[in-house]
Design an enzyme around this catalytic site. Sequence first.
Site, PDB file in Angstrom:
ATOM      1  N   HIS A   1      40.068  39.341  33.398  1.00  0.00           N
ATOM      2  CA  HIS A   1      39.172  39.495  34.541  1.00  0.00           C
ATOM      3  C   HIS A   1      39.479  40.821  35.232  1.00  0.00           C
ATOM      4  CE1 HIS A   1      42.874  38.002  36.421  1.00  0.00           C
ATOM      5  NE2 HIS A   1      42.468  38.677  37.489  1.00  0.00           N
TER       6      HIS A   1
ATOM      7  N   HIS B   1      39.686  49.039  36.275  1.00  0.00           N
ATOM      8  CA  HIS B   1      40.284  48.900  34.942  1.00  0.00           C
ATOM      9  C   HIS B   1      40.560  47.420  34.699  1.00  0.00           C
ATOM     10  CE1 HIS B   1      43.872  48.561  37.438  1.00  0.00           C
ATOM     11  NE2 HIS B   1      44.436  47.959  36.411  1.00  0.00           N
TER      12      HIS B   1
END
Length: 197
Positions: free
Chosen positions: A52, A139
């Site tokens: 996630h 990221h």
Amino acid sequence: MPDRPDSRPVSAIRAFVAANLDSDLKAALARVQDRLKATRADVGWVRPENLHLTLKFLGQVEEGRLGAIGEAVAAAATGCGQIRLVFEGLGAFPHPRAARVVWIGLSHGAEALTELQAKVEAGLESLGFAREGRPFTAHLTLGRVRSPARREQLARALTGAPAEALGEMVLDRIELMKSDLSVAGARYSILQSFPLG
């Protein structure tokens, strides 16, 4: 001395706000992890089901505060449309030859995701959650390096990876998540979901 009636323990959970990934993208990124696992570097790889993008880590939160937190996150989500995310580019923090965190970047959607994260941050700051000390970098963490063993092989795999899209999805919601830690690793569950737009 007996407990006073108002001294009951307060129930708290470990919580964070996240952009979760769809199952096709998780499968694609698991294949990327498999390629990197071939280096046999000492990395604790994030389980594919746990992949996630963290927008805000909240830490231990009293359950009674979840309603107000949900309202703040909902307000941030309402002001943002759906975001197309394209994952491309492997790297490591602080850099591949001294890798501590292995990540995959975004070639599309990073700016919109950063704007969304700033709205979440501002909404939660008004509830007393401190702003992050470091600027948000869009990221996805693939793994955390546990020791220097075979780090050179990992660095070569990261720097030698072809520049290509490794997966994409349309983000249409963000979620308030609960994290349960155990010896088997973290297990995440969704507490509330907030549509974008």
